[in-house]
Design a protein around this motif. Sequence first.
Motif, PDB file in Angstrom:
ATOM      1  N   ARG A  44       1.115  -1.271  -0.365  1.00 54.84           N
ATOM      2  CA  ARG A  44      -0.117  -0.278  -0.218  1.00 54.84           C
ATOM      3  C   ARG A  44       0.817   0.914  -0.670  1.00 54.84           C
ATOM      4  N   PRO A  45       0.326   2.141  -1.177  1.00 53.08           N
ATOM      5  CA  PRO A  45       1.785   3.184  -0.994  1.00 53.08           C
ATOM      6  C   PRO A  45       0.891   4.795  -0.033  1.00 53.08           C
ATOM      7  N   LEU A  46       1.885   5.308   1.316  1.00 54.93           N
ATOM      8  CA  LEU A  46       1.519   5.342   1.924  1.00 54.93           C
ATOM      9  C   LEU A  46       2.217   7.149   1.346  1.00 54.93           C
ATOM     10  N   LEU A  47       3.247   7.253   0.576  1.00 51.83           N
ATOM     11  CA  LEU A  47       4.091   8.500   0.864  1.00 51.83           C
ATOM     12  C   LEU A  47       4.106   8.206  -1.146  1.00 51.83           C
ATOM     13  N   GLN A  48       3.408   9.249  -1.982  1.00 51.43           N
ATOM     14  CA  GLN A  48       3.984   8.956  -3.299  1.00 51.43           C
ATOM     15  C   GLN A  48       4.658  10.355  -3.728  1.00 51.43           C
ATOM     16  N   ASP A  49       6.134  10.557  -3.892  1.00 54.96           N
ATOM     17  CA  ASP A  49       6.529  11.445  -4.434  1.00 54.96           C
ATOM     18  C   ASP A  49       6.370  13.057  -3.859  1.00 54.96           C
ATOM     19  N   VAL A  50       6.871  12.593  -2.893  1.00 56.77           N
ATOM     20  CA  VAL A  50       7.099  13.711  -2.014  1.00 56.77           C
ATOM     21  C   VAL A  50       8.197  14.407  -1.486  1.00 56.77           C
ATOM     22  N   SER A  51       8.611  16.217  -1.412  1.00 57.32           N
ATOM     23  CA  SER A  51       9.862  16.454  -2.041  1.00 57.32           C
ATOM     24  C   SER A  51       9.360  17.386  -1.132  1.00 57.32           C
ATOM     25  N   LEU A  52       9.887  17.655  -0.085  1.00 54.84           N
ATOM     26  CA  LEU A  52      10.524  19.035   1.188  1.00 54.84           C
ATOM     27  C   LEU A  52      11.970  19.291   1.400  1.00 54.84           C
ATOM     28  N   THR A  53      12.003  20.949   1.756  1.00 57.89           N
ATOM     29  CA  THR A  53      13.486  21.138   1.910  1.00 57.89           C
ATOM     30  C   THR A  53      12.833  22.127   2.952  1.00 57.89           C
ATOM     31  N   VAL A  54      13.699  21.911   4.322  1.00 52.06           N
ATOM     32  CA  VAL A  54      13.484  22.490   5.149  1.00 52.06           C
ATOM     33  C   VAL A  54      14.703  23.108   5.986  1.00 52.06           C
ATOM     34  N   ARG A  55      15.017  24.641   5.889  1.00 55.28           N
ATOM     35  CA  ARG A  55      16.415  24.737   6.387  1.00 55.28           C
ATOM     36  C   ARG A  55      16.418  25.597   7.816  1.00 55.28           C
ATOM     37  N   ALA A  56      17.196  26.078   7.736  1.00 52.24           N
ATOM     38  CA  ALA A  56      17.899  26.237  10.026  1.00 52.24           C
ATOM     39  C   ALA A  56      17.016  26.904  10.294  1.00 52.24           C
ATOM     40  N   GLY A  57      16.100  27.969  10.843  1.00 56.27           N
ATOM     41  CA  GLY A  57      15.354  28.667  11.618  1.00 56.27           C
ATOM     42  C   GLY A  57      13.540  28.565  11.051  1.00 56.27           C
ATOM     43  N   GLU A  58      12.817  27.792  10.006  1.00 59.69           N
ATOM     44  CA  GLU A  58      12.135  27.986   9.718  1.00 59.69           C
ATOM     45  C   GLU A  58      11.277  26.689  10.705  1.00 59.69           C
ATOM     46  N   HIS A  59      10.082  27.000  10.457  1.00 61.86           N
ATOM     47  CA  HIS A  59       8.718  26.320  11.270  1.00 61.86           C
ATOM     48  C   HIS A  59       7.796  25.882  10.324  1.00 61.86           C
ATOM     49  N   TRP A  60       8.234  24.563  10.201  1.00 59.21           N
ATOM     50  CA  TRP A  60       6.987  23.855   9.541  1.00 59.21           C
ATOM     51  C   TRP A  60       5.944  23.581  10.018  1.00 59.21           C
ATOM     52  N   ALA A  61       4.453  23.563   9.473  1.00 50.17           N
ATOM     53  CA  ALA A  61       3.616  22.496   9.551  1.00 50.17           C
ATOM     54  C   ALA A  61       2.941  21.581   9.043  1.00 50.17           C
ATOM     55  N   LEU A  62       2.988  20.496   9.349  1.00 55.05           N
ATOM     56  CA  LEU A  62       2.435  19.087   7.846  1.00 55.05           C
ATOM     57  C   LEU A  62       1.091  19.155   8.353  1.00 55.05           C
ATOM     58  N   LEU A  63      -0.182  19.616   7.503  1.00 57.44           N
ATOM     59  CA  LEU A  63      -1.048  19.192   7.266  1.00 57.44           C
ATOM     60  C   LEU A  63      -2.127  18.649   6.970  1.00 57.44           C
ATOM     61  N   GLY A  64      -3.121  17.788   7.138  1.00 60.38           N
ATOM     62  CA  GLY A  64      -3.885  16.722   6.596  1.00 60.38           C
ATOM     63  C   GLY A  64      -4.482  16.156   7.395  1.00 60.38           C
ATOM     64  N   ALA A  65      -5.628  15.817   6.842  1.00 55.62           N
ATOM     65  CA  ALA A  65      -6.579  15.051   7.670  1.00 55.62           C
ATOM     66  C   ALA A  65      -6.091  13.145   8.008  1.00 55.62           C
ATOM     67  N   ASN A  66      -6.587  12.336   8.680  1.00 55.38           N
ATOM     68  CA  ASN A  66      -6.680  11.305   9.572  1.00 55.38           C
ATOM     69  C   ASN A  66      -5.598  10.199   8.001  1.00 55.38           C
ATOM     70  N   GLY A  67      -5.052  10.097   8.197  1.00 59.10           N
ATOM     71  CA  GLY A  67      -3.997   8.356   7.208  1.00 59.10           C
ATOM     72  C   GLY A  67      -4.030   9.561   5.635  1.00 59.10           C
ATOM     73  N   ALA A  68      -3.507  11.402   6.316  1.00 62.29           N
ATOM     74  CA  ALA A  68      -2.848  11.249   5.172  1.00 62.29           C
ATOM     75  C   ALA A  68      -1.195  10.890   4.295  1.00 62.29           C
ATOM     76  N   GLY A  69      -0.889  10.799   5.719  1.00 62.82           N
ATOM     77  CA  GLY A  69       0.643  10.196   5.551  1.00 62.82           C
ATOM     78  C   GLY A  69       1.221  11.375   6.588  1.00 62.82           C
ATOM     79  N   LYS A  70       0.769  11.913   7.207  1.00 62.24           N
ATOM     80  CA  LYS A  70       1.780  12.993   8.118  1.00 62.24           C
ATOM     81  C   LYS A  70       2.516  12.327   9.684  1.00 62.24           C
ATOM     82  N   SER A  71       2.352  11.808  10.107  1.00 59.58           N
ATOM     83  CA  SER A  71       3.510  10.666  10.632  1.00 59.58           C
ATOM     84  C   SER A  71       4.253   9.694  10.122  1.00 59.58           C
ATOM     85  N   THR A  72       3.649   9.510   9.567  1.00 58.07           N
ATOM     86  CA  THR A  72       4.652   8.790   8.251  1.00 58.07           C
ATOM     87  C   THR A  72       5.845   9.829   7.926  1.00 58.07           C
ATOM     88  N   LEU A  73       5.488  11.201   6.986  1.00 59.42           N
ATOM     89  CA  LEU A  73       6.606  11.549   6.372  1.00 59.42           C
ATOM     90  C   LEU A  73       7.341  12.003   7.773  1.00 59.42           C
TER      91      LEU A  73
END
Length: 282
Positions: free
Chosen positions: A23-52
């Motif tokens: 079962r595909p849990l994540l598909q073609d996800v790219s992300l870059t986080v730099r020092a001092g940045e504060h990101w939110a990962l948002l999505g409904a239950n089962g969207a793949g947030k905790s997996t990412l």
Amino acid sequence: MTTGTPPAEVLRARDVHLVRDGRPLLQDVSLTVRAGEHWALLGANGAGKSTLLGLLGARTHPTRGTVDVLGRRLGRVDVRELRAYVGHVDPRHPLTEPLRVRDVVLTGATSSVAPLPRWRPTPEQEARAERLIRTLGLAGHREARWPTLSQGQRGRTLIARALMPRPRLLLLDEPATGLDLPGRERLVEALDALRRDHRELATVLVTHHLEELPPGTTHALLLRDGRALAQGPVADVLTGDLVGACFGLPLALARHGGRWTVRTTGTGTGTGTGTGTGTGTA
């Protein structure tokens, strides 16, 4: 940081796929986080947030694609060593002993759930634990035992614990889970204090409630069915159209004092986004 020089990269995920039991849990996800940045990962239950988040914290490996954490690529580095530089906050922390707040925080220095036999903190480690306890608003509870703490106090204790080894990256997996309104607001206030006191620290916070985002949130990634729907600065991503598409509801967003409120604009049923009860006050 020197003017005109981009902050150093802390995280980079490129074309990540994760498949589990076919079962595909994540598909073609790219992300870059730099020092001092504060990101939110948002999505409904089962969207793949905790997996990412597990990938970003070197707890799992991608099926395809690459993940670089603090300049080190998963699959080419000892992840046990790498995890020492990444603070990971999970409200489901498996602590069973009735430790004091101070002792729980100090376990962050040894990356253990309980104090190690015959281990003693250095004076520097003790001083750092005390500073973090004060920063997280726990000075009056430093001697309190874990079973007597509220869910909010436990969450702030775990954040202090995660910061003990001076990580460059702090990952927070739904830290407001189970909190009432006062507890949530104290947590948000503490997270914003961290942003002010630790300028180089990068954070990634998983939630499906926009009302839980601290005012210092700089970027957001919207996940839907394991795919990145949108990402970038919060002003570009946290809009009614994009967040509504992420959760499958017609939504209107407003921002007051750096905090978001959400309300539905149609007749759809709730999906976990909240209903706009946040006010931005602590």
